[in-house]
Design an enzyme around this catalytic site. Structure first.
Site, PDB file in Angstrom:
ATOM      1  N   GLY A   4      74.119  47.217  20.465  1.00 39.40           N
ATOM      2  CA  GLY A   4      74.247  47.888  19.306  1.00 39.40           C
ATOM      3  C   GLY A   4      73.436  46.845  18.502  1.00 39.40           C
ATOM      4  O   GLY A   4      73.094  47.387  16.991  1.00 39.40           O
ATOM      5  N   ASP A  52      79.099  47.255  22.653  1.00 32.76           N
ATOM      6  CA  ASP A  52      79.043  46.363  21.493  1.00 32.76           C
ATOM      7  C   ASP A  52      80.367  46.423  20.987  1.00 32.76           C
ATOM      8  O   ASP A  52      81.180  47.485  21.093  1.00 32.76           O
ATOM      9  CB  ASP A  52      78.181  47.219  20.118  1.00 32.76           C
ATOM     10  CG  ASP A  52      77.538  46.454  20.147  1.00 32.76           C
ATOM     11  OD1 ASP A  52      76.583  45.034  19.692  1.00 32.76           O
ATOM     12  OD2 ASP A  52      78.276  45.840  18.401  1.00 32.76           O
ATOM     13  N   TYR A  96      76.795  27.243  16.709  1.00 34.00           N
ATOM     14  CA  TYR A  96      75.653  28.243  17.576  1.00 34.00           C
ATOM     15  C   TYR A  96      75.279  26.895  18.577  1.00 34.00           C
ATOM     16  O   TYR A  96      74.594  27.081  20.017  1.00 34.00           O
ATOM     17  CB  TYR A  96      74.584  28.645  16.764  1.00 34.00           C
ATOM     18  CG  TYR A  96      73.882  29.778  17.391  1.00 34.00           C
ATOM     19  CD1 TYR A  96      74.434  30.801  17.806  1.00 34.00           C
ATOM     20  CD2 TYR A  96      72.817  29.147  17.337  1.00 34.00           C
ATOM     21  CE1 TYR A  96      73.707  31.338  17.674  1.00 34.00           C
ATOM     22  CE2 TYR A  96      71.787  30.012  18.297  1.00 34.00           C
ATOM     23  CZ  TYR A  96      71.940  31.355  18.139  1.00 34.00           C
ATOM     24  OH  TYR A  96      71.424  32.560  18.707  1.00 34.00           O
TER      25      TYR A  96
HETATM   26  N1  LIG Z   1      67.325  36.857  16.280  1.00 32.33           N
HETATM   27  C1  LIG Z   1      67.449  35.499  16.839  1.00 32.33           C
HETATM   28  O1  LIG Z   1      66.417  34.835  16.185  1.00 32.33           O
HETATM   29  C2  LIG Z   1      67.857  34.969  17.786  1.00 32.33           C
HETATM   30  C3  LIG Z   1      67.048  33.866  18.137  1.00 32.33           C
HETATM   31  C4  LIG Z   1      67.949  32.943  19.500  1.00 32.33           C
HETATM   32  C5  LIG Z   1      68.596  33.741  20.434  1.00 32.33           C
HETATM   33  N2  LIG Z   1      69.541  35.366  20.372  1.00 32.33           N
HETATM   34  C6  LIG Z   1      70.560  35.361  20.867  1.00 32.33           C
HETATM   35  O2  LIG Z   1      70.030  36.923  21.205  1.00 32.33           O
HETATM   36  C7  LIG Z   1      71.231  38.121  21.134  1.00 32.33           C
HETATM   37  C8  LIG Z   1      71.341  39.026  20.067  1.00 32.33           C
HETATM   38  O3  LIG Z   1      70.823  38.154  18.915  1.00 32.33           O
HETATM   39  P1  LIG Z   1      70.433  39.712  17.682  1.00 32.33           P
HETATM   40  O4  LIG Z   1      69.142  39.007  17.318  1.00 32.33           O
HETATM   41  O5  LIG Z   1      69.953  40.582  18.589  1.00 32.33           O
HETATM   42  O6  LIG Z   1      71.990  39.607  16.710  1.00 32.33           O
HETATM   43  P2  LIG Z   1      72.459  40.723  15.710  1.00 32.33           P
HETATM   44  O7  LIG Z   1      73.198  40.213  15.293  1.00 32.33           O
HETATM   45  O8  LIG Z   1      71.111  42.054  15.580  1.00 32.33           O
HETATM   46  O9  LIG Z   1      73.496  41.125  17.191  1.00 32.33           O
HETATM   47  C9  LIG Z   1      74.332  41.139  17.894  1.00 32.33           C
HETATM   48  C10 LIG Z   1      75.315  42.036  18.852  1.00 32.33           C
HETATM   49  O10 LIG Z   1      76.206  41.396  19.335  1.00 32.33           O
HETATM   50  C11 LIG Z   1      77.492  42.429  18.726  1.00 32.33           C
HETATM   51  N3  LIG Z   1      78.906  41.775  19.023  1.00 32.33           N
HETATM   52  C12 LIG Z   1      79.270  40.586  18.063  1.00 32.33           C
HETATM   53  N4  LIG Z   1      80.492  40.030  18.775  1.00 32.33           N
HETATM   54  C13 LIG Z   1      80.419  40.360  19.488  1.00 32.33           C
HETATM   55  C14 LIG Z   1      81.965  40.771  20.131  1.00 32.33           C
HETATM   56  N5  LIG Z   1      82.893  39.945  20.713  1.00 32.33           N
HETATM   57  N6  LIG Z   1      81.712  41.114  21.578  1.00 32.33           N
HETATM   58  C15 LIG Z   1      81.016  41.611  21.691  1.00 32.33           C
HETATM   59  N7  LIG Z   1      79.834  42.593  20.834  1.00 32.33           N
HETATM   60  C16 LIG Z   1      79.423  41.429  20.097  1.00 32.33           C
HETATM   61  C17 LIG Z   1      76.882  42.367  17.736  1.00 32.33           C
HETATM   62  O11 LIG Z   1      78.220  43.996  16.919  1.00 32.33           O
HETATM   63  C18 LIG Z   1      75.706  42.893  17.282  1.00 32.33           C
HETATM   64  O12 LIG Z   1      75.541  44.327  17.355  1.00 32.33           O
HETATM   65  C19 LIG Z   1      72.522  36.933  20.503  1.00 32.33           C
HETATM   66  O13 LIG Z   1      73.104  35.830  21.427  1.00 32.33           O
HETATM   67  C20 LIG Z   1      71.584  35.932  19.886  1.00 32.33           C
HETATM   68  O14 LIG Z   1      72.361  34.028  19.839  1.00 32.33           O
HETATM   69  C21 LIG Z   1      68.774  35.409  18.818  1.00 32.33           C
END
Ligand SMILES: NC(=O)c1ccc[n+]([C@@H]2O[C@H](COP(=O)([O-])OP(=O)(O)OC[C@H]3O[C@@H](n4cnc5c(N)ncnc54)[C@H](O)[C@@H]3O)[C@@H](O)[C@H]2O)c1
Length: 247
Positions: free
Chosen positions: A13, A35, A155
């Site tokens: 999501g 999610d 993190y």
């Molecule tokens: N956005 C960035 O700049 C970035 C950079 C490097 C890595 N990441 C990694 O990419 C991944 C996705 O990040 P994003 O930017 O799409 O973030 P986001 O916050 O849009 O999405 C993360 C999703 O994980 C879900 N979530 C949280 N806890 C959960 C749980 N216990 N069980 C199941 N689902 C859960 C949330 O509801 C959310 O929908 C993450 O692992 C993040 O650490 C993101």
């Protein structure tokens, strides 16, 4: 590219997870989008090509029973466990090290590391039980797991651990036909980045040679490549997708 394959996506999501679901569905997979936020993941499935072919399920990656019930529901609905897994769910709870609560440290490790471990373990066990001898798992690390980052000791530690988990999983699971790789994104335009103070965002932008943040699709395309047979000789790799940040 993924015709006949079932793909489980965690964090489906969110920004990157939703983009991964869209690309996998576009390329022919049946997507099990999961999610902790069930409304967001239902919305994701409604956006996919042929939404009736895909499934939206609520799953908390930190809870083994929840992961097991999703894998069971997948087998009931689609007649097989997922042979493709994108471990995308992740959280931040930023603070300076000297101010970081123990709870915040552990919560981030729980979702980002334990969650990735549990999904890998439960899905791979199901593949072995069903006699399926080929699978691909992609974990989401972060460039901050390589470089570290101010305000992100929890993190950064969790995303370094995801790289270690990826390599150990790749070593162990090769014999059952499962490849495991991870992606290290740089800053990507999603709800996660919206919580980062503007001052910090500007600083990161300056350090990014391509001088912009990624769109979620630019990360998702690499995830899809690593899930696909196009990357058939890759396992244990950690691929940076950062616009040059932290190279
Ligand atoms: N956005 C960035 O700049 C970035 C950079 C490097 C890595 N990441 C990694 O990419 C991944 C996705 O990040 P994003 O930017 O799409 O973030 P986001 O916050 O849009 O999405 C993360 C999703 O994980 C879900 N979530 C949280 N806890 C959960 C749980 N216990 N069980 C199941 N689902 C859960 C949330 O509801 C959310 O929908 C993450 O692992 C993040 O650490 C993101």
């Amino acid at each position: 590219m993924f015709a006949g394959r079932i793909a489980l996506v965690t964090g489906g999501g969110g920004g990157i997870g939703r983009a991964v679901c869209r690309i996998l569905a576009r390329d022919g997979a049946r997507v099990v989008a999961t999610d902790i936020n069930s409304k967001s993941v239902e919305e994701t499935v409604s956006m996919l090509v042929n939404p009736g072919e895909h499934v939206a399920l609520s799953m908390n990656v930190t809870d083994k029973a929840s992961v097991e019930s999703v894998v069971k529901a997948t087998i009931d609905k689609l007649q097989a466990p997922p042979s493709l897994v994108a471990n995308i769910a992740g959280i931040t709870q930023d603070n300076f090290l000297l101010k970081m609560e123990e709870r915040s440290f552990m919560d981030v490790l729980d979702v980002n590391v334990k969650g990735t471990f549990l999904v890998t373990q439960v899905v791979t066990s199901a593949l072995v039980e069903h006699g399926i001898t080929s699978g691909s798992i992609v974990n989401l690390s972060s460039i901050m797991g390589k470089t570290g980052n101010i305000g992100q000791c929890n993190y950064g530690a969790s995303k370094a651990a995801v790289q270690g988990l990826t390599k150990s999983s790749a070593l162990e699971l090769a014999r059952v036909g499962v490849r495991v790789n991870c992606v290290l994104p740089g800053f990507t335009q999603t709800p996660m980045v919206e919580t980062v103070p503007e001052k910090v965002q500007k600083k990161v932008l300056k350090l990014t040679p391509l001088n912009r943040f990624a769109q979620p699709e630019e990360i998702a395309e690499v995830v899809a490549f690593l899930l696909s047979d196009k990357s058939s000789f890759m396992t244990g790799s950690c691929v940076e997708v950062t616009g040059g940040l932290g190279m």
